[in-house]
Design an enzyme around this catalytic site. Structure first.
Site, PDB file in Angstrom:
ATOM      1  CG  HIS A  55      -0.486   0.018   2.646  1.00 23.96           C
ATOM      2  ND1 HIS A  55       0.441  -1.079   3.218  1.00 23.96           N
ATOM      3  CD2 HIS A  55      -0.480   1.223   3.505  1.00 23.96           C
ATOM      4  CE1 HIS A  55       0.745  -0.433   4.284  1.00 23.96           C
ATOM      5  NE2 HIS A  55       0.195   0.799   4.623  1.00 23.96           N
ATOM      6  CG  HIS A  57       0.021   4.293   4.580  1.00 27.53           C
ATOM      7  ND1 HIS A  57      -0.692   3.817   5.356  1.00 27.53           N
ATOM      8  CD2 HIS A  57      -0.626   5.365   4.272  1.00 27.53           C
ATOM      9  CE1 HIS A  57      -1.986   4.087   5.764  1.00 27.53           C
ATOM     10  NE2 HIS A  57      -2.013   5.258   4.882  1.00 27.53           N
ATOM     11  CG  ASP A  59       4.976   2.741   7.531  1.00 26.68           C
ATOM     12  OD1 ASP A  59       3.897   3.454   6.866  1.00 26.68           O
ATOM     13  OD2 ASP A  59       4.793   1.969   8.409  1.00 26.68           O
ATOM     14  CG  HIS A  60       4.097   0.197   4.198  1.00 22.55           C
ATOM     15  ND1 HIS A  60       4.028  -1.215   4.713  1.00 22.55           N
ATOM     16  CD2 HIS A  60       3.638   0.956   5.441  1.00 22.55           C
ATOM     17  CE1 HIS A  60       3.693  -1.232   5.900  1.00 22.55           C
ATOM     18  NE2 HIS A  60       3.488   0.001   6.365  1.00 22.55           N
ATOM     19  CG  HIS A 113      -4.182   0.356   6.687  1.00 25.30           C
ATOM     20  ND1 HIS A 113      -3.988   0.937   8.177  1.00 25.30           N
ATOM     21  CD2 HIS A 113      -2.809   0.687   6.132  1.00 25.30           C
ATOM     22  CE1 HIS A 113      -2.685   1.539   8.201  1.00 25.30           C
ATOM     23  NE2 HIS A 113      -1.987   1.236   7.081  1.00 25.30           N
ATOM     24  CG  ASP A 130       0.778  -1.168   7.649  1.00 25.30           C
ATOM     25  OD1 ASP A 130       1.528  -2.009   8.036  1.00 25.30           O
ATOM     26  OD2 ASP A 130       0.867   0.047   7.652  1.00 25.30           O
ATOM     27  CG  HIS A 168       4.221  -1.996  11.413  1.00 26.51           C
ATOM     28  ND1 HIS A 168       4.951  -0.563  11.657  1.00 26.51           N
ATOM     29  CD2 HIS A 168       3.469  -1.643  10.418  1.00 26.51           C
ATOM     30  CE1 HIS A 168       4.580   0.251  10.556  1.00 26.51           C
ATOM     31  NE2 HIS A 168       3.693  -0.630   9.924  1.00 26.51           N
TER      32      HIS A 168
HETATM   33 FE    FE Z   1       2.779   0.691   8.181  1.00 25.43          FE
HETATM   34 ZN    ZN Z   2       0.258   1.815   6.668  1.00 20.25          ZN
END
Ligand code: FE
Ligand code: ZN
Length: 256
Positions: A55, A57, A59-60, A113, A130, A168
């Site tokens: 996805h 985001h 942090d990905h 999410h 996530d 995570h």
């Molecule tokens: Fe994340």
């Molecule tokens: Zn995420």
């Protein structure tokens, strides 16, 4: 499965960038940061063959652009989201042969999410970003409780032995909530013991398994009568459907 190993590369506070290795070839899933990936590849003498994304985001996907300056590789990702450097847009039912490592994966749409979130499944392993966490699930940033419930149900229907690679390290904090929401479930104690043992040894509490999540993860258990009763007590009214129970649990945990 031809891959030799699935190894965590740690990033930020608690992200895992999963690295799939075969011989001197590597593929990474959700590289939110390029630097730890580049360090790992050079220390291990590996070449990057592809990037998989679940996805949009940061942090990905935050490492995609920098990785692509060094390695001109295909980037797989959700068709319905903007992914830096994407070359293969994927949706439900697509099958991919992951370059260089001989792994065939199938794509699931798992909105909730984020609106276009996808998961990758094949040969006994699941990369779920996530969406599903060990003993928890992602927050509903772009989707509804009904969508997330349907997405999690899809993942919960996979074979029990499926190894679940979440993005995570949230297991212990998720277990705190699981204990409050689902008191008296003995699977929570078992999962906590195994997670603590792994973490004490310096390892991730992951991968989990679908079987273990079905037993201990409250977000996969909204059809369970004891959990429905607990969520109904929290809501102060009788909840009549698994989706309502799920929605209540998700809101409860947001403020936990
Ligand atoms: Fe994340
Ligand atoms: Zn995420």
């Amino acid at each position: 499965m031809d891959i030799t190993a699935i190894v965590p590369i740690r990033a930020f506070q608690d992200n895992y960038i999963w690295c799939l290795r075969r011989g001197s070839t590597a593929v990474v899933v959700d590289p939110g940061d390029a630097d730890p990936v580049l360090d790992y590849l050079s220390n291990e003498g590996l070449w990057l063959a592809a990037i998989l994304t679940t996805h949009h985001h940061g942090d990905h996907v935050g490492g995609n652009t920098k990785l692509l300056t060094k390695y001109n590789v295909p980037v797989f990702g959700p068709a319905r989201e903007k992914i830096p450097g994407i070359t293969k847009a994927l949706r439900e039912g697509d099958k991919i042969e992951v370059p260089g490592i001989g792994l065939e994966l199938e794509v699931f749409d798992v909105p909730g999410h984020t609106a276009g979130h996808i998961a990758y499944y094949g040969e006994g392993v699941l990369f779920c970003g996530d969406t599903l966490f060990s003993c928890g699930c992602g927050r509903l940033f772009e989707g509804t409780a009904a969508q997330m419930h349907a997405s999690l149900s899809k993942l919960a229907a996979l074979p029990g032995r499926t190894l679940v690679y979440c993005a995570h390290e949230y297991t212990l904090s998720n277990l705190r909530f699981a204990r409050a929401a689902d008191p008296g479930n003995p699977a929570i104690d078992e999962r906590e013991a195994s997670a603590r043992a792994a973490l004490a040894a310096g390892s991730p509490s992951l991968p989990s398994t679908v079987e273990s999540e079905l037993a201990a993860n409250p977000f996969l258990r909204s059809g369970n009568p004891a959990l429905a009763a607990s969520a109904s007590r929290h809501a102060g009214r009788a909840l009549t459907s698994p989706v309502e129970v799920f929605a209540t649990l998700r809101k409860w945990k947001d403020g936990f």
